[in-house]
Each structure stands twice: as structure tokens, then as C-alpha cells.
Motif scaffolding. Sequence first.
Motif, PDB file in Angstrom:
ATOM      1  N   LYS A   4     133.008  41.608 -26.442  1.00 15.48           N
ATOM      2  CA  LYS A   4     134.424  41.437 -26.760  1.00 15.48           C
ATOM      3  C   LYS A   4     134.872  40.028 -26.368  1.00 15.48           C
ATOM      4  N   TYR A   5     135.361  39.284 -27.352  1.00 15.68           N
ATOM      5  CA  TYR A   5     135.838  37.920 -27.123  1.00 15.68           C
ATOM      6  C   TYR A   5     137.348  37.838 -27.300  1.00 15.68           C
ATOM      7  N   ARG A   6     137.920  36.765 -26.784  1.00 19.16           N
ATOM      8  CA  ARG A   6     139.344  36.496 -27.013  1.00 19.16           C
ATOM      9  C   ARG A   6     139.553  36.289 -28.512  1.00 19.16           C
ATOM     10  N   SER A   7     140.784  36.403 -28.926  1.00 15.62           N
ATOM     11  CA  SER A   7     141.100  36.103 -30.327  1.00 15.62           C
ATOM     12  C   SER A   7     140.806  34.617 -30.563  1.00 15.62           C
ATOM     13  N   LYS A   9     142.685  32.311 -31.803  1.00 14.01           N
ATOM     14  CA  LYS A   9     143.792  31.454 -31.341  1.00 14.01           C
ATOM     15  C   LYS A   9     143.769  31.270 -29.829  1.00 14.01           C
ATOM     16  N   GLU A  10     143.521  32.349 -29.099  1.00 19.62           N
ATOM     17  CA  GLU A  10     143.472  32.262 -27.635  1.00 19.62           C
ATOM     18  C   GLU A  10     142.257  31.459 -27.165  1.00 19.62           C
ATOM     19  N   ALA A  11     141.116  31.658 -27.802  1.00 18.55           N
ATOM     20  CA  ALA A  11     139.910  30.908 -27.433  1.00 18.55           C
ATOM     21  C   ALA A  11     140.088  29.425 -27.723  1.00 18.55           C
ATOM     22  N   LYS A  13     142.936  27.791 -27.898  1.00 22.50           N
ATOM     23  CA  LYS A  13     143.931  27.282 -26.944  1.00 22.50           C
ATOM     24  C   LYS A  13     143.258  26.964 -25.600  1.00 22.50           C
ATOM     25  N   PHE A  14     142.425  27.891 -25.123  1.00 14.13           N
ATOM     26  CA  PHE A  14     141.700  27.669 -23.871  1.00 14.13           C
ATOM     27  C   PHE A  14     140.772  26.460 -23.994  1.00 14.13           C
ATOM     28  N   ASP A  38     134.513  35.846 -22.042  1.00 13.37           N
ATOM     29  CA  ASP A  38     135.163  36.164 -23.312  1.00 13.37           C
ATOM     30  C   ASP A  38     135.385  34.934 -24.198  1.00 13.37           C
ATOM     31  N   ILE A  39     134.710  33.838 -23.855  1.00 11.72           N
ATOM     32  CA  ILE A  39     134.698  32.630 -24.681  1.00 11.72           C
ATOM     33  C   ILE A  39     133.285  32.495 -25.245  1.00 11.72           C
ATOM     34  N   TYR A  47     133.756  33.303 -34.909  1.00 17.08           N
ATOM     35  CA  TYR A  47     135.033  33.260 -35.636  1.00 17.08           C
ATOM     36  C   TYR A  47     134.839  32.708 -37.045  1.00 17.08           C
TER      37      TYR A  47
END
Length: 65
Positions: A4-7, A9-11, A13-14, A38-39, A47
Amino acid sequence: MKKKYRSFKEARKFTRSLKLNNVKAWDKFTKAEGRPNDIPVRPSRTYKKEWINWGDYLGTGRISN
């Protein structure tokens, strides 16, 4: 079990907050201790639908030749 990864957009942004200049710096970061689980290491694969290019993901705006 699928990881499970971040969305996207969130990845992104990070990743942009890291102020990495290029893919070489990204590769170094992915091998460093403390990288969040999660990155994804290969965001272009994770993605596929959202991916544009490394310049977009890193926030540099650069496009390779």
C-alpha cells in the motif's frame, strides 16, 4: 499481498519536499535508511496512470533528452 502506497499526489508532494535535483539523487534517497515504506522506489511503475516525468515528480520541471 500488494504493498500500500500513498496516493500519487501525496507521494509527489513528499518527494518535492526533499528538494532532490535529479534521478541520481532520488536513487540515493531510495537506498538511504529511513525512507518511508509508503513511498515507492519506482514511482513511474507504481503510478502509471498519473506519471508524467521525473521533472514533474521531483518538482524540478526538467525533462531529459
